[in-house]
Design an enzyme around this catalytic site. Structure first.
Site, PDB file in Angstrom:
ATOM      1  N   ILE A  43       3.164 -11.598   9.070  1.00 50.05           N
ATOM      2  CA  ILE A  43       2.310 -11.729   7.702  1.00 50.05           C
ATOM      3  C   ILE A  43       1.873 -13.419   7.337  1.00 50.05           C
ATOM      4  O   ILE A  43       0.844 -13.558   7.064  1.00 50.05           O
ATOM      5  CB  ILE A  43       2.940 -11.126   6.524  1.00 50.05           C
ATOM      6  CG1 ILE A  43       3.310  -9.808   6.574  1.00 50.05           C
ATOM      7  CG2 ILE A  43       2.411 -11.622   5.167  1.00 50.05           C
ATOM      8  CD1 ILE A  43       4.056  -9.078   5.523  1.00 50.05           C
ATOM      9  N   ARG A 111       9.229  -3.929   9.434  1.00 49.53           N
ATOM     10  CA  ARG A 111       9.838  -2.574   9.338  1.00 49.53           C
ATOM     11  C   ARG A 111       9.410  -2.068  10.520  1.00 49.53           C
ATOM     12  O   ARG A 111       8.299  -2.213  11.390  1.00 49.53           O
ATOM     13  CB  ARG A 111       9.015  -1.661   8.096  1.00 49.53           C
ATOM     14  CG  ARG A 111       9.590  -0.444   8.101  1.00 49.53           C
ATOM     15  CD  ARG A 111       9.619   0.042   6.485  1.00 49.53           C
ATOM     16  NE  ARG A 111       8.024   0.453   6.395  1.00 49.53           N
ATOM     17  CZ  ARG A 111       7.580   1.563   6.123  1.00 49.53           C
ATOM     18  NH1 ARG A 111       8.390   2.581   6.290  1.00 49.53           N
ATOM     19  NH2 ARG A 111       6.313   1.425   5.632  1.00 49.53           N
ATOM     20  N   ARG A 117      11.795   1.247   4.013  1.00 50.45           N
ATOM     21  CA  ARG A 117      11.749   0.073   3.464  1.00 50.45           C
ATOM     22  C   ARG A 117      13.453  -0.408   2.870  1.00 50.45           C
ATOM     23  O   ARG A 117      13.854  -1.406   3.025  1.00 50.45           O
ATOM     24  CB  ARG A 117      10.640  -0.013   2.271  1.00 50.45           C
ATOM     25  CG  ARG A 117       9.537  -0.339   2.697  1.00 50.45           C
ATOM     26  CD  ARG A 117       8.462  -0.507   1.408  1.00 50.45           C
ATOM     27  NE  ARG A 117       7.209  -0.927   1.920  1.00 50.45           N
ATOM     28  CZ  ARG A 117       6.138   0.235   1.989  1.00 50.45           C
ATOM     29  NH1 ARG A 117       6.468   1.256   1.617  1.00 50.45           N
ATOM     30  NH2 ARG A 117       5.021  -0.288   2.182  1.00 50.45           N
ATOM     31  N   ILE A 147       6.522 -10.749  -1.520  1.00 50.93           N
ATOM     32  CA  ILE A 147       6.198  -9.894  -0.504  1.00 50.93           C
ATOM     33  C   ILE A 147       7.051  -9.142   0.136  1.00 50.93           C
ATOM     34  O   ILE A 147       7.101  -8.064   0.520  1.00 50.93           O
ATOM     35  CB  ILE A 147       5.009 -10.515   0.417  1.00 50.93           C
ATOM     36  CG1 ILE A 147       3.672 -11.082  -0.482  1.00 50.93           C
ATOM     37  CG2 ILE A 147       4.408  -9.632   1.612  1.00 50.93           C
ATOM     38  CD1 ILE A 147       2.662 -11.856   0.456  1.00 50.93           C
ATOM     39  N   ASP A 180      -1.395  -1.788  -1.661  1.00 52.90           N
ATOM     40  CA  ASP A 180      -1.346  -0.223  -2.156  1.00 52.90           C
ATOM     41  C   ASP A 180      -2.805  -0.284  -2.892  1.00 52.90           C
ATOM     42  O   ASP A 180      -3.164   0.832  -2.597  1.00 52.90           O
ATOM     43  CB  ASP A 180      -0.211   0.145  -3.223  1.00 52.90           C
ATOM     44  CG  ASP A 180       1.119  -0.266  -2.643  1.00 52.90           C
ATOM     45  OD1 ASP A 180       1.386   0.115  -1.441  1.00 52.90           O
ATOM     46  OD2 ASP A 180       2.112  -0.619  -3.408  1.00 52.90           O
ATOM     47  N   ARG A 183      -5.561  -0.223  -0.070  1.00 54.59           N
ATOM     48  CA  ARG A 183      -5.491   0.914   0.722  1.00 54.59           C
ATOM     49  C   ARG A 183      -6.142   2.271  -0.397  1.00 54.59           C
ATOM     50  O   ARG A 183      -7.151   2.883   0.459  1.00 54.59           O
ATOM     51  CB  ARG A 183      -4.100   1.513   0.933  1.00 54.59           C
ATOM     52  CG  ARG A 183      -3.325   0.847   2.268  1.00 54.59           C
ATOM     53  CD  ARG A 183      -2.073   0.972   2.521  1.00 54.59           C
ATOM     54  NE  ARG A 183      -1.523   0.337   3.751  1.00 54.59           N
ATOM     55  CZ  ARG A 183      -0.351   0.120   3.998  1.00 54.59           C
ATOM     56  NH1 ARG A 183       0.653   0.121   2.757  1.00 54.59           N
ATOM     57  NH2 ARG A 183      -0.014  -0.628   5.080  1.00 54.59           N
ATOM     58  N   HIS A 207       6.497   0.087  -5.033  1.00 53.45           N
ATOM     59  CA  HIS A 207       5.725  -0.365  -3.779  1.00 53.45           C
ATOM     60  C   HIS A 207       6.759   0.189  -2.524  1.00 53.45           C
ATOM     61  O   HIS A 207       6.895  -0.300  -1.546  1.00 53.45           O
ATOM     62  CB  HIS A 207       5.846  -1.921  -3.676  1.00 53.45           C
ATOM     63  CG  HIS A 207       4.941  -2.312  -2.456  1.00 53.45           C
ATOM     64  ND1 HIS A 207       3.732  -1.939  -2.265  1.00 53.45           N
ATOM     65  CD2 HIS A 207       5.521  -3.296  -1.428  1.00 53.45           C
ATOM     66  CE1 HIS A 207       3.315  -2.792  -1.076  1.00 53.45           C
ATOM     67  NE2 HIS A 207       4.405  -3.635  -0.509  1.00 53.45           N
TER      68      HIS A 207
END
Length: 343
Positions: A43, A111, A117, A147, A180, A183, A207
């Site tokens: 990320i 992940r 998570r 994050i 979220d 998406r 989340h």
């Protein structure tokens, strides 16, 4: 995502002012230092690229335990406003953080297939604990964008660490739930057959999985979608991370879309700091709009971080059921984070 920038030269090249239009008028853009902790990761790298492209950033500080000099050299060659410096290893964390206005934390392990998570908890919780201790020491007044997953627990961990340091300001700690929202907008636009750029969908709760609750009843523009379609859209939004993990077949998790979402939210925070009015985004923050101490909902951003946590608005019966269903899991995740921080 970001508007164009006009560079005006002055008598000193170093003092060149960047001007940017926020509305009808232009005003000089303040100096803003952004630190990314975990900048060499999946990320962190695309996030570093996107923050380098943001004209609101004057100084970009990249930190990781390894490989940061390469990322900084690569990103630093891009011809935009911000100066980039890479810092590597715990000995350089203080320098990375000093003077930061905004700290973004994507640090941790991703992940993998079959992992929830929650499986990430012990590794990432320890990383977050150490980084937040350093933030409290070296840039206690910075906004912090979390994050690192599981966000439902890492934000409460950060809050406890800041409390212990006597530096906690609930207005400056954010769990980044923007992915979220991203998406939900994308999936809704596809089903409603409307241009995705015009779509807005608030997402509340937390989340992870069932704690993610998109409010499609409040989506704009409104489309007349059946209850079956709305149920499927909700489920897909909740399972978006798993969809990516499975599609990458063991090679990673949502990194590019998360970096994009992280950059969007950071941009909103910087606009708020700079006094741009009516900046509203969904985020997981300390909250009193439910009985839970942390909750994601629409938040008005300003010069102090959270200016106002907005109420949830009218919910459909389906959404009311979803809200009650998510509370026990979110409560458990919050308690788990608090317990970890206080061990």
């Amino acid at each position: 995502m970001f508007r164009s920038v006009i560079v005006r030269s002055s008598s000193s090249a170093k003092q060149s002012l960047l001007r940017r239009s926020f509305s009808s008028s232009s005003s000089s853009v303040p100096e803003r230092k952004v630190a990314i902790l975990g900048a060499a990761g999946g990320i962190g790298q695309p996030l570093a690229l996107l923050m380098k492209l943001n004209p609101l950033v004057s100084s970009l500080s990249l930190f990781d335990i390894a490989n940061t000099p390469g990322v900084a050299a690569d990103v630093g060659h891009i011809n935009t406003r911000s100066e980039v410096v890479g810092y590597m290893g715990d000995d350089e964390l203080a320098k990375a953080l000093e003077g930061a206005d905004l700290v973004i934390i994507p640090a941790g392990v991703p992940r993998k297939p079959g992992m929830t998570r929650d499986d990430l908890f012990n590794i990432n919780a320890g990383i977050v604990k150490n980084l937040c201790s350093a933030i409290a020491k070296y840039c206690p007044h910075a906004l912090v964008n979390m994050i690192s997953n599981p966000v439902n627990s890492t934000v409460p961990i950060a809050a406890e660490i800041f409390k212990k340091a006597g530096m906690y300001d609930e207005k400056k700690l954010f769990g980044v739930t923007t992915l979220d929202v991203v998406r939900a907008k994308t999936f809704y636009a596809g089903k409603a057959n409307v241009p995705v750029a015009e779509v807005n969908v608030p997402v509340i709760g937390g989340h992870a999985g069932v704690t993610i609750l998109p409010l499609f009843s409040q989506a704009t523009p409104q489309a007349n979608l059946s209850s079956d379609v709305l149920t499927a859209l909700t489920k897909r939004t909740q399972d978006g991370g798993t969809e990516v993990v499975e599609a990458k077949a063991g090679k990673g998790s949502a990194t590019l879309s998360m970096a994009y979402a992280g950059a969007l939210f950071a941009d909103a925070c910087l606009k708020g700091l700079n006094g741009v009015p009516d900046v509203v985004e969904c985020s997981y923050v300390q909250s009193t709009i439910t009985e839970l101490p942390f909750f994601a909902s629409k938040v008005r951003l300003g010069k102090n971080g959270v200016e106002e946590v907005l109420d949830l608005g009218p919910l459909s019966d389906f959404e009311k059921e979803g809200l009650e269903a998510l509370k026990p899991e979110l409560k458990s995740s919050i308690e788990k984070g608090v317990k970890f921080a206080n061990q």
